[in-house]
Design an enzyme around this catalytic site. Sequence first.
Site, PDB file in Angstrom:
ATOM      1  CG  ASP A  32       1.094 -22.598  -6.240  1.00 37.96           C
ATOM      2  OD1 ASP A  32       0.976 -23.804  -5.938  1.00 37.96           O
ATOM      3  OD2 ASP A  32       0.675 -21.665  -5.532  1.00 37.96           O
ATOM      4  CB  ILE A  33      -0.675 -17.887  -5.682  1.00 40.10           C
ATOM      5  CG1 ILE A  33      -0.973 -16.394  -5.553  1.00 40.10           C
ATOM      6  CG2 ILE A  33      -0.001 -18.389  -4.399  1.00 40.10           C
ATOM      7  CD1 ILE A  33      -2.405 -16.066  -5.420  1.00 40.10           C
ATOM      8  CG  ASP A  50      -5.307 -15.108  -7.521  1.00 39.66           C
ATOM      9  OD1 ASP A  50      -5.443 -13.981  -7.012  1.00 39.66           O
ATOM     10  OD2 ASP A  50      -5.920 -16.115  -7.118  1.00 39.66           O
ATOM     11  CE1 TYR A 140     -10.591 -30.030   3.834  1.00 41.02           C
ATOM     12  CE2 TYR A 140     -10.003 -28.372   2.211  1.00 41.02           C
ATOM     13  CZ  TYR A 140      -9.968 -29.683   2.661  1.00 41.02           C
ATOM     14  OH  TYR A 140      -9.323 -30.639   1.918  1.00 41.02           O
ATOM     15  CB  ILE A 170      -2.486 -37.059   1.584  1.00 38.80           C
ATOM     16  CG1 ILE A 170      -3.833 -37.488   0.982  1.00 38.80           C
ATOM     17  CG2 ILE A 170      -1.328 -37.494   0.688  1.00 38.80           C
ATOM     18  CD1 ILE A 170      -4.106 -36.948  -0.384  1.00 38.80           C
TER      19      ILE A 170
HETATM   20  C1  VAH Z   1      -6.889 -31.311   6.139  1.00 33.75           C
HETATM   21  N1  VAH Z   1      -5.272 -32.638   4.875  1.00 33.75           N
HETATM   22  O1  VAH Z   1      -6.396 -31.780   7.145  1.00 33.75           O
HETATM   23  C2  VAH Z   1      -6.594 -32.007   4.808  1.00 33.75           C
HETATM   24  C3  VAH Z   1      -7.608 -33.081   4.502  1.00 33.75           C
HETATM   25  C4  VAH Z   1      -8.977 -34.950   5.417  1.00 33.75           C
HETATM   26  C5  VAH Z   1      -7.966 -33.920   5.716  1.00 33.75           C
HETATM   27  O2  VAH Z   1      -8.733 -32.552   3.914  1.00 33.75           O
HETATM   28  O3  VAH Z   1      -7.583 -30.331   6.169  1.00 33.75           O
END
Ligand code: VAH
Length: 315
Positions: A32-33, A50, A140, A170
Site C-alpha cells: 500500500d502507499i 505507490d 470514479y 460492500i
Molecule cells: C463507492 N463503495 O461508494 C464504492 C462502490 C458501488 C459503490 O463503488 O464509491
Amino acid sequence: RILIIGACGQIGTELTSKLREIHGVENVIASDINTRKLDLVNSGPFEIIDAKNFNAIKDCCINYNIDTVYLMAALLSATGEKYPMEAWDLNMNSLFHVLNLAKGGTIKKVYWPSSIAVFGPTTPRDNTPQHTICEPTTVYGITKQVGERWCEYYYKKYGVDVRSIRYPGIISHKAMPGGGTTDYAVEIYHEAIKTGNYNCFLSENTSLPMMFMDDAIKATVDLMEAPADNLTIRSSYNLSAISFTPKEIFESIKRHIPDFKITYSPDFRQAIADSWPSSIDDSIARNDWNWQHSFDLDAMTEVMLKELNKRYAND
Ligand code: VAH
C-alpha cells in the site's frame, strides 16, 4: 506468488487475509502507499508501493517472482468528486501499469475491481443487465467504465488474463471503507452500537445494490480460480447479492437494538446514489462461474453487530 496493491483498503484488507489462508502467508505480498494498517503490515510480507509508480510495481513483481496482481487501490466515488484529476491519475495509471506488466509477460494474471458506478441515470435501474447503457456521471464511474474497456482490449489484443467484477456497495466490519457513497451502510452499524443514533447522508428510500464482504471475497476468489474458458465477460461481471434502502437496514438493526434512532440529511452523495441502479442482473456471473451469494440483509446485520459489539467491548 500474489501481489495485492492497495492491501490496506476495505476490500484489500480482507482479500489479503483470505488469499494468505489459501496460498500461505509467504506467497501473498501485501502493499500500500503507507503502513496505516499495522496489523496487516506485521502479519506477513509487506511493501510500500505507490500504485502510480510503474517501476515500483515492476521491481516488486520481479523481486518476489509475482505471477498474479490484485489491483485494489483507487479513489472512490465521493472522493473522486472532490479530487477528479487525482482520481483519474490513480485509477487509470495504476491499471495501465499492471496491464502492461501482464502484456510484457512479467506477470500472468490480473484482478481489477470495477463497480456499479459504471452505470448512470440513463441506465435501466431495475435488474440492470450486463450489457446496457453506461453513461456514468461520477469521475470514479468514468474511470471504471474506461478501465473495463481497456481490460477487454488487453484481453482481446494481447491475451492478457485480466478478470473483473462490478462490485456493489460492500459492507464489512474489519476495515472501514473510504470515500464511498455506500459507506453509510457501514457507518450505521458502528453508530448503532456507539451512540444509538445515526444521521444518514442518503434519503430513506434510496435503494442500492449491496453485498456483505464475505460474499464479495468469495466471488473474487471464485472468479480468479474459474477456468479461463468458462469466462464470457472480459470487461467486468455484473454481480449482486442484496438491495436495500437506509430505512430497511435501519429496521434490520432495530430488531436487535430497539432504541436505535435514525435521521436523514442527504448531502452531495444523494445525487451519486440516484445515478446508480437499484438492483443488478448477475445471471451471467451465476452461469459462467456458479456465483451464488450467501448473506441476506438480516444475516449480515447479525454478523456485523456481533463482531462490532466484540470490538467495542474490548476498546
Ligand atoms: C463507492 N463503495 O461508494 C464504492 C462502490 C458501488 C459503490 O463503488 O464509491
